[in-house]
Design a protein around this motif. Structure first.
Motif, mmCIF file in Angstrom:
data_model
loop_
_atom_site.group_PDB
_atom_site.id
_atom_site.type_symbol
_atom_site.label_atom_id
_atom_site.label_comp_id
_atom_site.label_asym_id
_atom_site.label_seq_id
_atom_site.Cartn_x
_atom_site.Cartn_y
_atom_site.Cartn_z
ATOM 1 N N ALA A 15 0.842 -1.191 0.000
ATOM 2 C CA ALA A 15 0.000 0.000 0.000
ATOM 3 C C ALA A 15 0.881 1.245 0.000
ATOM 4 N N SER A 16 0.303 2.337 -0.427
ATOM 5 C CA SER A 16 1.028 3.606 -0.457
ATOM 6 C C SER A 16 1.452 3.999 0.953
ATOM 7 N N LEU A 17 2.653 4.527 1.063
ATOM 8 C CA LEU A 17 3.118 5.019 2.357
ATOM 9 C C LEU A 17 2.468 6.361 2.661
ATOM 10 N N PHE A 18 2.373 6.673 3.942
ATOM 11 C CA PHE A 18 1.769 7.920 4.393
ATOM 12 C C PHE A 18 2.813 9.007 4.566
ATOM 13 N N CYS A 19 2.422 10.219 4.216
ATOM 14 C CA CYS A 19 3.177 11.412 4.572
ATOM 15 C C CYS A 19 2.713 11.787 5.977
ATOM 16 N N PRO A 20 3.633 11.885 6.952
ATOM 17 C CA PRO A 20 3.223 12.235 8.313
ATOM 18 C C PRO A 20 3.128 13.746 8.529
ATOM 19 N N SER A 21 3.195 14.507 7.452
ATOM 20 C CA SER A 21 3.097 15.962 7.533
ATOM 21 C C SER A 21 2.063 16.454 6.524
ATOM 22 N N SER A 22 0.934 15.815 6.531
ATOM 23 C CA SER A 22 -0.134 16.128 5.586
ATOM 24 C C SER A 22 -0.947 17.326 6.073
ATOM 25 N N ILE A 23 -1.770 17.841 5.181
ATOM 26 C CA ILE A 23 -2.674 18.919 5.550
ATOM 27 C C ILE A 23 -3.970 18.337 6.105
ATOM 28 N N ALA A 24 -4.719 19.200 6.774
ATOM 29 C CA ALA A 24 -6.047 18.811 7.268
ATOM 30 C C ALA A 24 -6.986 18.767 6.074
ATOM 31 N N LYS A 25 -7.491 17.591 5.783
ATOM 32 C CA LYS A 25 -8.449 17.423 4.691
ATOM 33 C C LYS A 25 -9.290 16.200 5.000
ATOM 34 N N PRO A 26 -10.522 16.170 4.519
ATOM 35 C CA PRO A 26 -11.355 14.997 4.772
ATOM 36 C C PRO A 26 -10.641 13.730 4.293
ATOM 37 N N ALA A 53 -7.984 12.438 5.841
ATOM 38 C CA ALA A 53 -6.654 12.365 6.462
ATOM 39 C C ALA A 53 -6.786 11.732 7.842
ATOM 40 N N GLU A 54 -5.685 11.154 8.316
ATOM 41 C CA GLU A 54 -5.675 10.572 9.662
ATOM 42 C C GLU A 54 -5.039 11.550 10.630
ATOM 43 N N LEU A 55 -5.766 11.908 11.671
ATOM 44 C CA LEU A 55 -5.239 12.701 12.769
ATOM 45 C C LEU A 55 -4.525 11.719 13.686
ATOM 46 N N PHE A 56 -3.212 11.920 13.880
ATOM 47 C CA PHE A 56 -2.477 10.974 14.727
ATOM 48 C C PHE A 56 -1.714 11.643 15.862
ATOM 49 N N GLY A 57 -1.730 12.978 15.925
ATOM 50 C CA GLY A 57 -1.035 13.661 17.006
ATOM 51 C C GLY A 57 -1.599 15.050 17.257
ATOM 52 N N VAL A 58 -1.401 15.523 18.490
ATOM 53 C CA VAL A 58 -1.869 16.836 18.914
ATOM 54 C C VAL A 58 -0.713 17.542 19.604
ATOM 55 N N GLN A 59 -0.513 18.810 19.261
ATOM 56 C CA GLN A 59 0.559 19.577 19.888
ATOM 57 C C GLN A 59 0.162 19.935 21.312
ATOM 58 N N GLU A 76 1.944 15.029 20.991
ATOM 59 C CA GLU A 76 1.521 13.863 21.759
ATOM 60 C C GLU A 76 0.744 12.987 20.793
ATOM 61 N N TYR A 77 1.160 11.750 20.653
ATOM 62 C CA TYR A 77 0.552 10.843 19.690
ATOM 63 C C TYR A 77 -0.693 10.193 20.274
ATOM 64 N N LEU A 78 -1.714 10.096 19.459
ATOM 65 C CA LEU A 78 -2.969 9.472 19.877
ATOM 66 C C LEU A 78 -2.795 7.962 19.973
ATOM 67 N N GLU A 79 -3.565 7.337 20.847
ATOM 68 C CA GLU A 79 -3.530 5.879 20.959
ATOM 69 C C GLU A 79 -4.130 5.236 19.724
ATOM 70 N N GLU A 80 -5.097 5.896 19.127
ATOM 71 C CA GLU A 80 -5.709 5.445 17.871
ATOM 72 C C GLU A 80 -5.867 6.665 16.979
ATOM 73 N N PHE A 123 -2.138 20.203 15.037
ATOM 74 C CA PHE A 123 -2.371 18.764 14.918
ATOM 75 C C PHE A 123 -1.406 18.175 13.908
ATOM 76 N N ARG A 124 -1.226 16.855 13.957
ATOM 77 C CA ARG A 124 -0.462 16.148 12.925
ATOM 78 C C ARG A 124 -1.411 15.237 12.176
ATOM 79 N N PHE A 125 -1.376 15.366 10.858
ATOM 80 C CA PHE A 125 -2.208 14.583 9.969
ATOM 81 C C PHE A 125 -1.329 13.750 9.059
ATOM 82 N N ALA A 126 -1.844 12.612 8.646
ATOM 83 C CA ALA A 126 -1.151 11.753 7.683
ATOM 84 C C ALA A 126 -2.129 11.402 6.570
ATOM 85 N N SER A 127 -1.592 11.316 5.374
ATOM 86 C CA SER A 127 -2.366 10.838 4.232
ATOM 87 C C SER A 127 -1.379 10.282 3.216
#
Length: 128
Positions: A2-13, A15-21, A28-32, A54-58
């Motif tokens: 599968a395609s790898l994720f960019c861990p510095s993505s923009i906020a867009k429908p 995208a995966e939210l995986f961290g909060v500043q 701080e990384y989310l548990e899920e 926030f940190r988003f990945a896509s």
């Protein structure tokens, strides 16, 4: 694979939210991770840019991204981050929900993870 994720993505429908500043500026990384929708993005855009909080990945955009250095080199941004921050990998990495799909981890391993928790995007465009 599968395609790898960019861990510095923009906020867009989608995208995966995986961290909060946090208050100290670290991520701080989310548990899920959470798949964000249009409502989340619209709400998050009120006030400071969500990419600065926030940190988003896509999916990695590869040639569609200015940081792409080619198929053999991959993402040029992670190398710049590792060089600038120069933090060494710990024996035990913090839990991260996207690590197995993360382009930065696949390129730089644990060293990318060691330098990841202070990264936030700044989307401000300078006037021409």
């Amino acid at each position: 694979m599968a395609s790898l994720f960019c861990p510095s993505s923009i906020a867009k429908p989608g995208a995966e939210l995986f961290g909060v500043q946090n208050a100290s500026g670290h991520i701080e990384y989310l548990e899920e991770s959470i798949i964000v929708d249009k409502t989340f993005v619209e709400t998050a855009r009120q006030g400071r840019a969500p990419e600065e909080r926030f940190r988003f990945a896509s999916n990695c955009a590869k040639n569609g991204c200015g940081h792409w250095a080619g198929e053999g080199a991959g993402c040029g941004l992670v190398g710049k981050i590792v060089e600038a921050m120069n933090r060494k990998a710990e024996a035990t990495l913090v839990a991260c929900t996207i690590r197995d799909r993360c382009r930065w981890f696949h390129q730089q391993g644990a060293t990318a993870c060691a330098n990841c928790d202070e990264v936030v995007r700044n989307l401000r465009v300078q006037a021409a």
